[in-house]
Design an enzyme around this catalytic site. Structure first.
Site, PDB file in Angstrom:
ATOM      1  N   ASN A  92       0.918  -1.331   0.047  1.00  0.00           N
ATOM      2  CA  ASN A  92      -0.011   0.185   0.135  1.00  0.00           C
ATOM      3  C   ASN A  92       0.942   1.295   0.220  1.00  0.00           C
ATOM      4  O   ASN A  92       0.582   2.392  -0.591  1.00  0.00           O
ATOM      5  CB  ASN A  92      -1.080   0.053   1.176  1.00  0.00           C
ATOM      6  CG  ASN A  92      -0.428  -0.354   2.582  1.00  0.00           C
ATOM      7  OD1 ASN A  92       0.566   0.286   2.863  1.00  0.00           O
ATOM      8  ND2 ASN A  92      -1.089  -1.181   3.353  1.00  0.00           N
ATOM      9  N   THR A 120       2.446  -8.095  -1.904  1.00  0.00           N
ATOM     10  CA  THR A 120       3.027  -7.952  -0.473  1.00  0.00           C
ATOM     11  C   THR A 120       2.559  -9.168   0.232  1.00  0.00           C
ATOM     12  O   THR A 120       1.507  -9.654   0.219  1.00  0.00           O
ATOM     13  CB  THR A 120       2.155  -6.605   0.337  1.00  0.00           C
ATOM     14  OG1 THR A 120       2.661  -6.947   1.715  1.00  0.00           O
ATOM     15  CG2 THR A 120       0.996  -6.470  -0.130  1.00  0.00           C
ATOM     16  N   ILE A 121       3.461  -9.780   0.722  1.00  0.00           N
ATOM     17  CA  ILE A 121       3.267 -10.855   1.580  1.00  0.00           C
ATOM     18  C   ILE A 121       2.152 -10.786   2.942  1.00  0.00           C
ATOM     19  O   ILE A 121       1.736 -11.680   3.326  1.00  0.00           O
ATOM     20  CB  ILE A 121       4.664 -11.459   2.127  1.00  0.00           C
ATOM     21  CG1 ILE A 121       5.250 -10.471   3.235  1.00  0.00           C
ATOM     22  CG2 ILE A 121       5.551 -11.780   0.949  1.00  0.00           C
ATOM     23  CD1 ILE A 121       6.075 -11.309   4.110  1.00  0.00           C
ATOM     24  N   ASP A 122       2.462  -9.413   3.122  1.00  0.00           N
ATOM     25  CA  ASP A 122       1.402  -9.333   4.317  1.00  0.00           C
ATOM     26  C   ASP A 122      -0.157  -9.275   3.924  1.00  0.00           C
ATOM     27  O   ASP A 122      -1.001  -9.479   4.951  1.00  0.00           O
ATOM     28  CB  ASP A 122       1.820  -7.719   4.824  1.00  0.00           C
ATOM     29  CG  ASP A 122       3.212  -7.769   5.505  1.00  0.00           C
ATOM     30  OD1 ASP A 122       3.802  -8.730   5.637  1.00  0.00           O
ATOM     31  OD2 ASP A 122       3.622  -6.413   5.637  1.00  0.00           O
ATOM     32  N   GLY A 166       4.011 -10.006   9.308  1.00  0.00           N
ATOM     33  CA  GLY A 166       2.832  -9.432   8.991  1.00  0.00           C
ATOM     34  C   GLY A 166       2.741  -7.911   9.401  1.00  0.00           C
ATOM     35  O   GLY A 166       1.409  -7.360   9.235  1.00  0.00           O
ATOM     36  N   ARG A 167       3.382  -7.696  10.276  1.00  0.00           N
ATOM     37  CA  ARG A 167       3.285  -6.100  11.053  1.00  0.00           C
ATOM     38  C   ARG A 167       1.989  -5.876  11.730  1.00  0.00           C
ATOM     39  O   ARG A 167       1.701  -6.706  12.879  1.00  0.00           O
ATOM     40  CB  ARG A 167       3.508  -5.063   9.848  1.00  0.00           C
ATOM     41  CG  ARG A 167       5.050  -5.224   9.189  1.00  0.00           C
ATOM     42  CD  ARG A 167       5.238  -4.010   8.166  1.00  0.00           C
ATOM     43  NE  ARG A 167       5.593  -2.716   9.098  1.00  0.00           N
ATOM     44  CZ  ARG A 167       6.450  -2.271   9.608  1.00  0.00           C
ATOM     45  NH1 ARG A 167       7.720  -2.905   9.107  1.00  0.00           N
ATOM     46  NH2 ARG A 167       6.614  -1.199  10.191  1.00  0.00           N
ATOM     47  N   GLU A 222       4.448 -10.565  14.499  1.00  0.00           N
ATOM     48  CA  GLU A 222       5.652  -9.719  14.984  1.00  0.00           C
ATOM     49  C   GLU A 222       5.193  -8.542  15.464  1.00  0.00           C
ATOM     50  O   GLU A 222       5.965  -7.756  16.311  1.00  0.00           O
ATOM     51  CB  GLU A 222       6.430  -9.636  13.750  1.00  0.00           C
ATOM     52  CG  GLU A 222       5.752  -9.005  12.721  1.00  0.00           C
ATOM     53  CD  GLU A 222       6.792  -8.736  11.439  1.00  0.00           C
ATOM     54  OE1 GLU A 222       8.061  -8.767  11.504  1.00  0.00           O
ATOM     55  OE2 GLU A 222       6.051  -8.539  10.374  1.00  0.00           O
ATOM     56  N   LEU A 272      13.440 -15.373   6.522  1.00  0.00           N
ATOM     57  CA  LEU A 272      13.558 -16.576   5.552  1.00  0.00           C
ATOM     58  C   LEU A 272      12.217 -16.761   5.200  1.00  0.00           C
ATOM     59  O   LEU A 272      12.085 -17.223   3.934  1.00  0.00           O
ATOM     60  CB  LEU A 272      14.105 -17.766   6.701  1.00  0.00           C
ATOM     61  CG  LEU A 272      13.953 -19.051   5.997  1.00  0.00           C
ATOM     62  CD1 LEU A 272      15.024 -18.902   4.833  1.00  0.00           C
ATOM     63  CD2 LEU A 272      14.376 -19.822   6.986  1.00  0.00           C
ATOM     64  N   ARG A 274       9.914 -15.149   3.838  1.00  0.00           N
ATOM     65  CA  ARG A 274       9.475 -14.140   2.503  1.00  0.00           C
ATOM     66  C   ARG A 274      10.493 -14.670   1.578  1.00  0.00           C
ATOM     67  O   ARG A 274      10.276 -14.487   0.425  1.00  0.00           O
ATOM     68  CB  ARG A 274       9.351 -12.564   2.857  1.00  0.00           C
ATOM     69  CG  ARG A 274      10.661 -12.031   3.048  1.00  0.00           C
ATOM     70  CD  ARG A 274      10.310 -10.463   3.173  1.00  0.00           C
ATOM     71  NE  ARG A 274      11.794  -9.819   2.948  1.00  0.00           N
ATOM     72  CZ  ARG A 274      11.809  -8.543   3.638  1.00  0.00           C
ATOM     73  NH1 ARG A 274      10.657  -7.988   3.876  1.00  0.00           N
ATOM     74  NH2 ARG A 274      12.991  -7.816   3.225  1.00  0.00           N
TER      75      ARG A 274
END
Lengths: 371, 371
Positions: A92, A120-122, A166-167, A222, A272, A274
């Protein structure tokens, strides 16, 4: 799978006479500003194909927070090199930058078409069913938790914390639920950063599971915060995307040891997950590729200021089609997991989440066990 | 691959009339003492085969430090159940226990034959070329470091610490060297716990690499100690196998941030590396299976008080044969990486190490890169 989108862009661009040359910016926006380009038109076809199967961005990434001066310099560079199409790949924040560039070009009458390619992996982009990159990393974590659960089962008498990327969004940590088949399978507890987690609640949850199974496997994001909005006393590092704990899992393991007197440890696959080449899924790769192609085809048809979206057109069998949305609608907006996809106890996910994630991630087969 | 050895034992035991029943002890020595056995003779053949491909011990493990009373109770239990053969799977501590049991049985005239089956990912058993389990986990870490290196290359301006298992022996961390092909590939620095690492030396090494490549990837063993014999201020946990740092990588990343003012982070795959189902190699699986079979065949031929060893009978092509060694010679002894396999700078390994490890771990193919 970001390099699959790159392959899609390269392949589709080769089909259109409107595109004479195709440049890749090294290290993202930094590469444009430094006029540090890779000529993608002259890369051997087999090499770009081989690169498309590799993790991490082959062109490189940037952490730069783009300023107004940067935007003006960018437009000047595009004009100087006769760059007419810009394909901007990311989350984003990247879509926000792409939108700013598109807007300024329009305001100035600069002939530039900008299309955002989601990656985005998130999985935290709005207006799209999901984002390329998510499924492969979700599969990594679900497989990791299944395997770590087997280790925890074999050793028992231990609490195991697995820290998940994932923040501020729980999409990845939620996907570890796909590792659970039987009642005693881990992850026994899953925490999403969408909800604050009071320390006493965390400790009570862990103790309850431990009493029942003599062990406990916890998946935690995380970005998880406690009731005070703090990361449980973990070390924090600031960055372009905001502050983030560096050692949350370890900190939680220490709190379990100290407060519950249980043996506890933590694992942090971290980047690792991602970067791993081991769990790139076919459908994630394919979608990333298609999104790249769709971006170029849309631009050539005259679209600009849009991001490509994935639309789930069929549930069974799972199918996707592609669409476009105004960049403004996704710029800088974080999509979190809906509240009704999280259990009322706030330590797991509901069937709705699993129905959403399973077609993307694929089944995580249970490990066979002796009778 | 410990369950491959289990399959080997089950298959070979089925061939010998001398063995009427085969029991698996649940959670290792704890299971014998609790008389908690799984009847392996009645497990479906296909199930044991399927289980042999799974990570972690299907029977479970123990952290118990065996006492003299335990030893006496063990013998009484063996006599009561007419248990005549004991196959004991594990590392040097397990071989020590196996030896104590064998000795006491002999001294007491109890008819028990004890054979040790080597299995430790740490590869720290003497008298054997290597141990089952090592190759698969070495492959996990080498692949992980290669992939994390691609991530670090794409982002640059960052120091990346990858914490590797292995306790006091550097066999696993050394194997990450197999991820390096070109001069600028990570891991740029590899630290083995065989040598103490002064903090100033560590910081100087990192700064030198960073100045050259604008980034740095470090592989460090979880058991690494500083010049004072301390783990750099990391949190430490005691256990049956001695004290061990819990968050060494994170601690080193913090020290880099503080002292060098560089962006630094750490990843700790931790137990995931030993539990992962993703990198079990065919040859590691096969050797673990063969070692299990050889153990049973040796016992039936009258051997006792021995551990099965792997002997590298040919370098090219790599081939192994199996032998036996007195348990006493391996009990409680840790095998470390020879000093001449570590570079004089003590931040890497020599070609001798790579020649040793490559046939076990297999080549780690370099990720293709754009021109």
């Amino acid at each position: 799978v970001i390099n699959a989108s790159l392959l899609g862009v390269v392949r589709e661009a080769g089909k259109h006479d409107a595109i004479e040359s195709l440049y890749g910016a090294r290290f993202g926006i930094d590469g444009i500003l430094a006029e540090d380009f890779v000529d993608l038109s002259i890369q051997p076809r087999e090499l770009v194909e081989a690169v498309s199967r590799t993790p991490s961005s082959a062109l490189g990434s940037s952490r730069r927070e783009v300023t107004k001066e940067d935007l003006q310099r960018l437009l000047a560079i595009f004009e100087r090199h006769n760059i007419r199409y810009l394909f901007y790949n990311g989350g984003n924040g990247s879509m926000g930058t792409a939108w700013q560039i598109a807007k300024l070009a329009r305001d100035r009458g600069v002939p530039l078409q900008v299309i955002g390619i989601p990656k985005t992996i998130d999985n935290d982009l709005v207006e799209t069913d999901h984002t390329p990159g998510y499924a492969s990393v979700a599969r990594f974590f679900a497989t990791a938790v299944r395997d770590i659960d087997a280790d925890n089962r074999a050793l028992r008498n231990q609490v195991e914390i697995v820290e998940v990327l994932g923040r501020n969004a729980g999409w990845l940590v939620a996907a570890t639920s796909l590792a659970r088949v039987k009642d005693d399978d881990g992850p026994h507890l899953i925490y999403l950063p969408e909800n604050k987690l009071p320390l006493h609640k965390f400790l009570t949850d862990v103790e309850t599971v431990y009493r029942r199974f003599n062990r406990c496997v916890v998946a935690v994001c995380e970005g998880q915060l406690d009731e005070a909005g703090e990361p449980f006393g973990a070390d924090v590092r600031g960055g372009s995307r905001g502050a983030l704990a560096m050692n949350l899992g370890h900190r939680l393991a220490m709190l379990i040891s100290q407060n519950l007197k249980l043996r506890a440890r933590s694992e942090k696959p971290g980047l690792l997950a991602r970067a791993s080449s081991l769990t790139i899924t076919d459908s994630d790769w394919r979608e990333a590729y298609d999104v790249g192609r769709f971006a170029v085809a849309s631009a050539v048809q005259g679209e600009t200021g849009k991001m490509v979206t994935l639309i789930r057109s069929s549930e069974t069998p799972y199918e996707v089609t592609y669409g476009l949305v105004d960049l403004q609608k996704v710029a800088f907006i974080e999509r979190i997991v809906p509240a009704n996809w999280i259990t009322s106890e706030k330590n797991g996910v509901t069937n709705e989440f699993q129905a959403y994630a399973l077609p993307l991630v694929g089944e995580i087969p249970a490990l066979p066990r002796l009778n």
